[in-house]
Design an enzyme around this catalytic site. Sequence first.
Site: not given
Ligand code: THU
Length: 128
Positions: A42, A44, A53, A55, A84, A87
């Site tokens: 991920n 940010e 994300c 994935e 999520c 994804c």
């Molecule tokens: N996140 C992912 O990388 N994948 C997911 O399927 C769920 C959320 C990340 C996004 C953000 O950087 C952190 O997790 C918190 O939401």
Amino acid sequence: MTPDALIAKAVEVRRKAHAPYSKYLVGAALLAKDGRVFVGCNVENASYGLTCCAERNAVFAAVAAGAKKFVAVAVVTANGGSPCGACRQVLREFGPKLLVIMATPKGKAVAATLDDLLPGSFGPEHLK
Ligand code: THU
């Protein structure tokens, strides 16, 4: 590639996650049918909504390398969290039979198919 080996790749890339805001590090390793593995973490952003994300970053790397057929994805988080909705839908584009392995860095894992995680999903065939 064994599930454990795929998890290990996700553990490795998870260390590179850029998650200074949530501190929730995610690593994903996507196994293509041809045996290649594509990874993502991920990423940010200070403008929070621009976060992408792990994935999806793995899927986009795979597609850019010419891979569109996938067997499994391992997703590693501190607590074994599941992908999520966004994804799930992006993964769904390439087939509902994908095996999704959700694991912790210590390798505690559960698995489900994408069909289980996103039942009755919308896909490319609906546009035909
Ligand atoms: N996140 C992912 O990388 N994948 C997911 O399927 C769920 C959320 C990340 C996004 C953000 O950087 C952190 O997790 C918190 O939401």
